[in-house]
Design an enzyme around this catalytic site. Structure first.
Site, PDB file in Angstrom:
ATOM      1  N   LYS A  20       0.822  -1.221   0.000  1.00  0.00           N
ATOM      2  CA  LYS A  20       0.000   0.000   0.000  1.00  0.00           C
ATOM      3  C   LYS A  20       0.852   1.266   0.000  1.00  0.00           C
ATOM      4  O   LYS A  20       0.824   2.063   0.930  1.00  0.00           O
ATOM      5  CB  LYS A  20      -0.995   0.004   1.163  1.00  0.00           C
TER       6      LYS A  20
HETATM    7  O1  S5P Z   1      -9.805  -2.608   1.401  1.00  0.00           O
HETATM    8  C1  S5P Z   1      -9.013  -3.478   1.701  1.00  0.00           C
HETATM    9  C2  S5P Z   1      -7.818  -3.656   1.002  1.00  0.00           C
HETATM   10  C3  S5P Z   1      -6.984  -4.701   1.364  1.00  0.00           C
HETATM   11  S1  S5P Z   1      -5.617  -5.011   0.385  1.00  0.00           S
HETATM   12  N1  S5P Z   1      -9.314  -4.349   2.693  1.00  0.00           N
HETATM   13  C4  S5P Z   1      -8.488  -5.357   3.054  1.00  0.00           C
HETATM   14  O2  S5P Z   1      -8.849  -6.125   3.945  1.00  0.00           O
HETATM   15  N2  S5P Z   1      -7.277  -5.524   2.412  1.00  0.00           N
HETATM   16  C5  S5P Z   1      -6.314  -6.566   2.836  1.00  0.00           C
HETATM   17  O3  S5P Z   1      -6.922  -7.841   2.655  1.00  0.00           O
HETATM   18  C6  S5P Z   1      -5.947  -6.495   4.304  1.00  0.00           C
HETATM   19  O4  S5P Z   1      -4.767  -5.741   4.491  1.00  0.00           O
HETATM   20  C7  S5P Z   1      -5.743  -7.941   4.673  1.00  0.00           C
HETATM   21  O5  S5P Z   1      -4.396  -8.324   4.439  1.00  0.00           O
HETATM   22  C8  S5P Z   1      -6.643  -8.714   3.736  1.00  0.00           C
HETATM   23  C9  S5P Z   1      -7.952  -9.173   4.331  1.00  0.00           C
HETATM   24  O6  S5P Z   1      -7.749 -10.097   5.361  1.00  0.00           O
HETATM   25  P1  S5P Z   1      -8.954 -10.855   6.100  1.00  0.00           P
HETATM   26  O7  S5P Z   1      -8.260 -11.622   7.165  1.00  0.00           O
HETATM   27  O8  S5P Z   1      -9.878  -9.828   6.649  1.00  0.00           O
HETATM   28  O9  S5P Z   1      -9.591 -11.731   5.046  1.00  0.00           O
END
Ligand code: S5P
Length: 456
Positions: free
Chosen positions: A285
């Site tokens: 990011k």
């Molecule tokens: O808007 C976003 C963008 C990203 S890249 N929301 C997110 O959650 N992410 C990333 O996706 C976040 O940094 C994390 O690594 C992943 C989601 O993880 P989860 O455990 O919630 O599925």
């Protein structure tokens, strides 16, 4: 006034003409519509306003606009009849004074219904919508008095807009034919003309090589699942990869959360990527000025540019961040964060559109967008506005919709993919499962099943 009466009145006042007319484009058209003079006939203006009111009264919008000049007086009358606010946009750019482009009062995010007199190709409608959206106004529906287009509905739908028309060319032709006001010969000419202009123009679409690489890998692996491997030790990281790496198309890392990161990490990761055949995406990011991100990407402890094929990029510092990151480097591209999954994030519609504009100008550096949505329709509308062939990468996905305690919002696998997500990005849904090996298969299968419905 009935619709039929209205059509006949238009013909009477010369607003609808059949004959032979040379258009601006040089094409010769067998019909010509010009509704500008309608304002001088109060009963016709009143009639069309009533017909429009009937058409739109149950639609969901906060304000009304008319596209100057012809549709503005019509929209004004309609707005007044419905007791809705009217706004409009200057036709000429204003270079002095308040600099206000939209006249009238509205709230950020207001839903605006757009009225116009005619639609020919849809191109100017899309331009209008984009101009309003730049001002923080949401456009979903267009209403036109006459649809003389061959495929305006489809052209607008591609961009996520809905076209409603009071009357279309066929209705006019049919009515005038039945009243013996035009000849059969003329009817045939009209049909031939509309068929000839509706032929789709072939245009080669540019595809970023990294977009293509991911698309190819999706097909090869029959997986559109990206694992977000957010763990904090190398042992956990590689133990998990042993279990799940074969199922995923791409691995998303946050390299800076690994406590015991050392120089062995990257070669080992690359060895896994080659063996398990996944692509590497570091979710760094980047968000700083071009010169700083260039160093953050290429230098320091992690030297991300050496090993991550894809990275995430915020557009907050302006589009030259893309140049800072990718200029002079082959085989690397960004996913621009156009929308986020977290509650209360500050990426509003205007920001999202700026992301699209930046990608449009720099397609060689953008492989896709990170995005999220509240519903299948919301995601569809978002994706329809992508400027080129960028992919939609969607985090915030789980088997069931919900949220965590730190603002993350989840939608289901099926909603994400049927809305248009090319890849789903899943972290804790898999990592925290009792049996991640079983779970990763389940996510892969469910996402792939949905993907095949829309993409094969
Ligand atoms: O808007 C976003 C963008 C990203 S890249 N929301 C997110 O959650 N992410 C990333 O996706 C976040 O940094 C994390 O690594 C992943 C989601 O993880 P989860 O455990 O919630 O599925």
């Amino acid at each position: 006034m009935t619709k039929e009466h209205f059509i006949l009145e238009l013909q009477r006042i010369g607003a609808i003409k059949f004959g032979s007319f040379t258009l601006k484009s040089g094409l010769v058209s067998p019909f010509y519509f010009d509704l500008r003079d309608m304002i001088s006939f109060p009963e016709i203006l009143e009639g069309v306003a009533d017909l429009l009111v009937e058409k739109i009264k149950d639609m969901d919008f906060d304000v009304i606009t008319g596209i100057p000049y012809t549709a503005l007086p019509i929209a004004s009358l309609v707005a007044s009849k419905l007791q809705k606010s009217l706004i409009y946009m200057r036709k000429e750019e204003k270079a002095y004074g308040t600099g206000k482009n939209v006249i009238g009062k509205f709230k950020e995010g207001a839903k605006c219904l757009v009225i116009d007199d005619l639609i020919t190709t849809g191109a100017s409608k899309i331009e209008t919508a984009e101009a309003y959206e730049k001002e923080g106004i949401v456009i979903k529906d267009f209403v036109v008095v006459i649809d003389r287009s061959a495929n305006g509905t489809e052209e607008l739908a591609k961009k996520g807009y809905k076209l409603h028309s009071l009357i279309d060319l066929d209705e006019i032709v049919e009515l005038l034919k039945s009243k013996k006001l035009i000849s059969n010969e003329k009817v045939k000419e009209v049909n031939d003309f509309t068929a000839s202009i509706s032929k789709p123009k072939k245009k080669e679409k540019y595809i970023n090589p990294l977009t293509q690489k991911l698309l190819d890998r999706i097909q090869e692996k029959k997986s559109n699942l990206v694992l977000s491997l957010d763990v904090t030790t190398q042992k956990e990281f590689f133990d998990m990869l042993d279990k799940v790496g074969d199922e995923i198309v791409m691995l998303k890392t946050h390299v800076d959360i690994i406590d015991d990161y050392d120089e062995k990490f990257v070669p080992k990761l690359q060895e896994y990527a080659a063996r398990q055949h996944f692509l590497i995406f570091e979710d760094r990011k980047f968000a700083d000025i071009g010169n700083t991100v260039r160093h953050q990407f290429r230098n320091g402890v992690y030297k991300i540019a050496d090993w991550a094929e894809y990275v995430t990029v915020h557009m907050v510092a302006g589009e030259l961040i893309l140049k800072g990151l990718f200029e002079g480097i082959e085989g690397r591209a960004g996913f621009v964060l156009a929308r986020m999954s977290s509650q209360g994030n500050l990426l509003n519609e205007t920001y999202t559109r700026k992301c699209f504009e930046a990608a449009k100008k720099n397609p060689q550096w953008v492989a896709g967008f990170i995005g999220h949505g509240n519903s299948v329709d919301d995601i569809k509308r978002f994706k329809a506005k992508f400027p080129g062939s960028e992919l939609l990468m969607m985090p915030g996905v789980k088997k069931e919709a919900g949220s965590d305690t730190m603002g993350q919002k989840y939608i289901t696998i099926e909603d994400a993919v049927s809305g248009g997500a090319d890849c789903i990005i899943v972290g804790r849904g898999i990592l925290q499962a009792e049996d991640p090996q079983k779970e990763v298969k389940l996510y892969r299968e469910r996402a792939w099943k949905e993907y095949e419905k829309f993409n094969i």
